[in-house]
Write a protein that holds these residues in place. Structure first.
Motif, short mmCIF file in Angstrom:
data_model
loop_
_atom_site.label_atom_id
_atom_site.label_comp_id
_atom_site.label_asym_id
_atom_site.label_seq_id
_atom_site.Cartn_x
_atom_site.Cartn_y
_atom_site.Cartn_z
N GLU A 46 -7.21 20.66 18.72
CA GLU A 46 -6.17 19.81 19.06
C GLU A 46 -4.80 20.25 18.55
OE1 GLU A 46 -7.46 16.07 17.14
OE2 GLU A 46 -8.86 15.77 18.51
N THR A 101 -21.44 21.88 21.95
CA THR A 101 -20.52 20.74 22.08
C THR A 101 -19.06 20.99 21.69
OG1 THR A 101 -20.94 19.86 20.13
CG2 THR A 101 -22.61 19.05 21.67
N GLU A 102 -18.86 22.16 21.21
CA GLU A 102 -17.40 22.63 20.95
C GLU A 102 -16.65 22.91 22.08
OE1 GLU A 102 -14.06 22.67 19.27
OE2 GLU A 102 -15.88 21.98 18.09
N ALA A 103 -15.73 22.35 22.50
CA ALA A 103 -14.92 22.48 23.71
C ALA A 103 -13.92 23.77 23.57
CB ALA A 103 -14.13 21.39 24.15
N SER A 104 -13.59 24.04 22.46
CA SER A 104 -12.58 24.89 22.28
C SER A 104 -13.25 26.37 22.54
CB SER A 104 -11.73 25.10 20.73
OG SER A 104 -12.85 25.10 19.81
N ARG A 129 -12.41 21.32 15.74
CA ARG A 129 -11.82 20.27 16.57
C ARG A 129 -10.33 19.90 16.23
NH1 ARG A 129 -10.28 15.40 16.27
NH2 ARG A 129 -10.44 15.06 14.07
N ASN A 151 -17.28 16.24 29.49
CA ASN A 151 -15.73 16.42 30.31
C ASN A 151 -14.75 16.37 29.53
OD1 ASN A 151 -17.35 16.63 32.93
ND2 ASN A 151 -17.22 14.20 32.63
N HIS A 152 -14.72 17.10 28.35
CA HIS A 152 -13.58 17.13 27.36
C HIS A 152 -12.27 17.64 28.04
CE1 HIS A 152 -11.21 18.38 23.90
NE2 HIS A 152 -11.98 17.93 23.17
N THR A 190 -19.77 18.92 26.54
CA THR A 190 -18.58 18.23 26.10
C THR A 190 -18.02 16.90 26.44
OG1 THR A 190 -17.04 19.33 27.33
CG2 THR A 190 -17.93 20.63 25.34
N ARG A 211 -3.06 10.88 29.17
CA ARG A 211 -4.19 11.34 28.22
C ARG A 211 -3.44 10.81 26.99
NH1 ARG A 211 -9.67 11.84 27.19
NH2 ARG A 211 -9.79 12.81 25.40
N SER A 248 -9.57 19.12 27.19
CA SER A 248 -8.98 20.30 27.27
C SER A 248 -9.53 21.14 28.23
CB SER A 248 -9.14 21.14 25.94
OG SER A 248 -10.79 21.36 25.66
#
Length: 484
Positions: A22, A247-250, A18, A281-282, A279, A356, A284
């Motif tokens: 970022e 769940t990891e958006a990257s 995470r 609606n992450h 995620t 954001r 990224s």
């Protein structure tokens, strides 16, 4: 005697990934403002957290090269600071501490991104860690400056051979042979690999005939097998990691990037949409989806500009277009529409970032600049005024605010902001200071302040006499002042 285990890169924790994600997003934003040092520090941190992340390493190398204007030599004083880091690379390599090889190697490349010796050491470390694609990438980057170097091409040829990319290996061995005609290994390798490539192609043919199942892509269509094999190799590890941690958006962003590199935008879009639920609606993913929506317009713009260029060449050669073909006016109108559409969509993406991350004033500055370029000074002014409150961005924000007010024919406010920008822009920002001096000088002349225009124009000419048309303007203003 027990076999020595192959070194590997320990997987990053969810929290570490995470943080890296970022930092990567922040670095991408910072690069667009020209703050390469900050972007490089962020990307270096990303690579330290996830050494095997191809996307992070690629972005870092691009930023390092852009910082030095792709001058192929890096910092002017690299020879003073680089030796101690190169010594650390060699020491880490001797102890087989391959992660340290990569970390110290990046310290070298931050000062000279074209250091071939360091990149060869890093490629060896990547290969030892099982990161063959990054090893190939690193040597390929070194070839930008040394395309004919036999040692470099030999190492890259062996990596391609190891991956089974025999055609590329053959080409590189041929380059080695031309550079070193008496090299026995190079003389025989091309012939040996040609046979290996033929055998490999024969196995692919068996797969196509249905007599052998592909060990990589199973029962997928045989047409385009090699291309699909490369895509599978790139996407496979990410798919497994998504399955382990959905769940990891990257991971979705990286996988979408893989599909986009293979010109499969539909699959990239599907992956991003798939990740929205797990995620939450992450942001990224939302951002990447917006970027993906702009891509077709950019491609259309490229095609339109190419068509317009070709049409001009035909007209210049006396070949008039037929009535069925779009004319020059039609193509120009289409190009204008596409540019406007792309600009509007990019502005919305920047506005998403600014909303954001309200505490990140850099987004406000970038949004204001883009709005000004889109000829929307009224919308740009509030964004730039917000950015101006931050001391770090005060100079650039004031410069663009001056341009906004000048575009609105309010010279007093334009002058005030230009003078403020000149007072706070650092001496290292030569481009910004020259533009502010030019704007102040020409604005003063247009408003009847010829003596002031001459003073400012001479300050600019003293920095860069060839800047725009300042030399001719000085002569013109001097003549007018003498007549007055």
């Amino acid at each position: 005697m027990a076999e020595r285990s192959t070194p590997s890169v320990p997987a990053a924790t969810a929290e570490e990934r995470r943080v890296a994600s970022e930092n990567f997003e922040r670095a991408r934003q910072v690069v667009q403002t020209g703050n390469y040092d900050y972007a490089i520090s962020l990307l270096t941190m990303c690579c330290r957290i996830e050494p095997g992340n191809f996307l992070y390493r690629q972005a870092l190398r691009r930023a390092q090269k852009e910082k030095y204007g792709n001058n192929l030599r890096g910092s002017r004083f690299a020879f003073l600071s680089v030796p101690r880091f190169k010594a650390r690379v060699k020491a880490a390599k001797a102890t087989r501490d391959y992660r340290k090889v990569l970390e110290h190697g990046e310290a070298v490349l931050a000062r000279n991104p074209w250091d071939a010796g360091t990149q060869m050491d890093m490629a060896e470390a990547f290969d030892a860690l099982g990161l063959t694609d990054l090893a190939v990438f690193t040597l390929d980057q070194a070839r930008q400056k040394y395309p004919k170097d036999p040692t470099l091409n030999r190492a890259l040829a062996r990596l391609f051979e190891k991956r089974g990319d025999f055609q590329k290996a053959i080409v590189l061995w041929q380059i080695v042979k031309e550079a070193a005609p008496h090299d026995v290994e190079a003389a025989h390798k091309a012939k040996d690999l040609a046979a290996s490539e033929t055998i490999a192609r024969g196995k692919y043919q068996e797969t196509a005939d249905g007599s052998q199942e592909s060990p990589v892509i199973g029962k997928m269509e045989a047409s385009g097998t090699v291309k699909q094999d490369k895509l599978t190799r790139d996407a496979g590890p990410l798919l497994k990691r998504i399955e382990a941690d959905p769940t990891e958006a990257s991971l979705y962003v990286q996988l979408a990037g893989v599909y986009r590199r293979h010109n499969q935008d539909d699959r990239a879009r599907a992956v991003l949409q798939q990740g929205m639920g797990p995620t939450g609606n992450h942001f990224s993913l939302q951002l990447e989806l917006q970027e993906l929506e702009v891509a077709p317009f950019r491609k259309s713009l490229e095609a339109t500009e190419a068509q317009l260029k070709k049409l001009k060449e035909r007209i210049a050669a006396g070949d008039e277009p037929t009535g069925d073909e779009p004319g020059e006016d039609d193509l120009r109108a289409a190009r204008t529409r596409l540019i406007r559409e792309i600009s509007n969509r990019e502005i919305e993406i920047l506005r998403m970032k600014a909303d954001r991350f309200p505490n990140d004033v850099g987004h406000r500055l970038e949004l204001g600049i883009r709005l000004l370029k889109a000829d929307r000074p009224e919308d740009a002014i509030p964004e730039l005024q917000a950015a101006k409150r931050d001391e770090k961005h005060k100079g650039r924000a004031a410069m663009y605010l001056g341009a906004c007010f000048r575009k609105r024919n309010n010279w007093r406010l334009a002058q005030r902001n230009f003078e403020e920008a000149l007072a706070v822009l650092p001496a290292t920002d030569q481009a910004g200071r020259k533009e502010v001096l030019y704007q102040l000088a020409t604005g003063s002349a247009e408003n009847g302040e010829l003596a002031r225009a001459l003073d400012l124009g001479h300050d600019l000419a003293n920095l860069d006499f060839a800047y725009k048309n300042i030399g001719n303007l000085l002569d013109d203003w001097q003549t007018k002042l003498q007549k007055a």
